[in-house]
Design an enzyme around this catalytic site. Sequence first.
Site, PDB file in Angstrom:
ATOM      1  N   CYS A   1      -0.176   2.266   3.213  1.00 48.27           N
ATOM      2  CA  CYS A   1       0.501   1.111   3.825  1.00 48.27           C
ATOM      3  C   CYS A   1       1.651   0.631   2.950  1.00 48.27           C
ATOM      4  CB  CYS A   1      -0.494  -0.024   4.064  1.00 48.27           C
ATOM      5  SG  CYS A   1      -1.295  -0.624   2.559  1.00 48.27           S
TER       6      CYS A   1
ATOM      7  N   GLU B   1       3.728   2.547   7.790  1.00 53.19           N
ATOM      8  CA  GLU B   1       2.664   3.365   7.197  1.00 53.19           C
ATOM      9  C   GLU B   1       3.225   4.761   6.950  1.00 53.19           C
ATOM     10  OE1 GLU B   1      -1.823   3.278   6.594  1.00 53.19           O
ATOM     11  OE2 GLU B   1      -0.382   1.728   7.144  1.00 53.19           O
TER      12      GLU B   1
END
Length: 569
Positions: A502, A548
């Site tokens: 992330c 991401e």
Amino acid sequence: MTKRKRQQGYYTKRMKAVQEGSNEEVLLADIRALLSTAKKGLVSNASEPNVGLPTPVGSNILNEVPPRFSEVEVEISALSSTGDGLGLSYLPDHVFVVPFTIPGDIVKAKVVTHFTNEHYTLTDFVSVLKSSPRRNDSLIQCRYFAQCSGCQLQMLSYEEQLVHKKTVLQKAYLNFSNLAPELLPIIGDTIGSPMQYGYRTKLTPHFDGPPGSMSRKVRRDPSQQRAFEEVPPIGFMKKGTRKTIDIEECPIGTEVVQEGLKKERKRVAEELSKYRRGATLLLRETTTRVPVRQSTPGPDNESTTSENTEHVPQRLEPTAAQADLAADSAKYVYTKTYITDQNALSREHIGPYIFVNAAGSFFQNNNSILPSFTSYLRSHILRAPSSSSPDSAETSNIKYLVDAYSGSGLFSITLSSLFTATLGIDIAPSSIASAKQNASLNSITNATFVAGDAANIFAEAKERFLANESVVVIDPPRKGCDDHFLKQLLGWAPKRVVYVSCNVHTQARDVGVLVRGGKEGWEQQGKVRYRIESLRGFDFFPQTGHVEGVAVLQRVEPEDEASRVGSTQ
């Protein structure tokens, strides 16, 4: 700085040491890149000195930063990876950072803090004086946009958001991997979310305690704690401050979560006398899937309703954007409710798979993108599709998956059918317990989960699997992997590595270490290294600056290394 100037509002601040991969480090990299570009004469839209705005008292506008809380006019030249606009100042080697803006905007901004040593000033967005051709304010669906710190990009079309996030990934690897450009593959287009609003299955609004609740006096003597005199703001942080702003609705939250937000706000107001401090609220969506012909929940989807679960009085059929949530959506009816208790169990459905987790624990918060995300991993984890790589065929002998940072088993379970056996490792016993439960719920018999020892995280994998027949998936927290973990990974040297993150900036840093075969001074430096087979972003959080990253790595074999060295001689 003289006392007189400080009194007039010329406030500067020294930046504390920044953490690797933090917003501050990323912002600094983008500021330096813009200033470098400007010096080369490639940027020509530096703002005129405070056009149409009051000249700060007692300053020479051409060589001094403007006083704090004065207003400046700024033309935005670049969009940082943090989601903030960057505008060249009338001062040499100086940049104004303006949130909620995009390149081409001319805006009015209020000066907040100068970081003169780092050559930039943080500002608050005030208004748009002239819109960029790329700005479309009719797209904004949140009345708190440009105040709340949650979203940054609602004024951009979704296509432009995806292009920007591809650029974020590119810059992350150029700035933080310490790799030569020729070692980086062409980055694929960002995979978009089926839902751009109403996708977030978890919200955690909060409110602050009564005035003085955090004072030393109250900490020494809790009896001095004052009661609330009125309902405090319940919501999220105002951009650039530690102030909570009142949020009645959040359009990126799912319909059920937003309904829960309304009810929780009402409950807090009614029970305010019970609170002596601030609190964080939890709103987590949970989904029960019932076969259409079945009037009551079946054994694999028993209701999670309890005293900690609130019903929304409706049954929700999957929308077109949610169609991939089930292998055959025509067979099921979905009943969605929300949970407010951290320890209550929430239920997610990803294609044919079911995942049960404690509502307060980590699980991906956008379930609309999870089917395409896990499908991508399935198609790339063994080899690149239609790859012309000379060693791609060798990956067909991979039989084992090691899921480091396994959490509740998302990768081990959804990828299990590709492997003879999978091993999930996590240092948190609660995560391992959850993963075992999910494997049982999904009738997965080839997945094992063990609590790992951080000092020897791959010990179990070494006993069970051959490195030449194994692939490791890692999905660490935002801070990335520490040196100890990376040393152990290089020491075991699995055939392939898939790095999910992330935070693409710490991912780039760690992938760079794996490609170089370690860091200078490491005992095994250069003995094992990897090449990057593919890089791609997934947009788990539309309207925000986050992306991401998925990096697929292949171990470099000795014969390939010798061939590479020979070709350079």
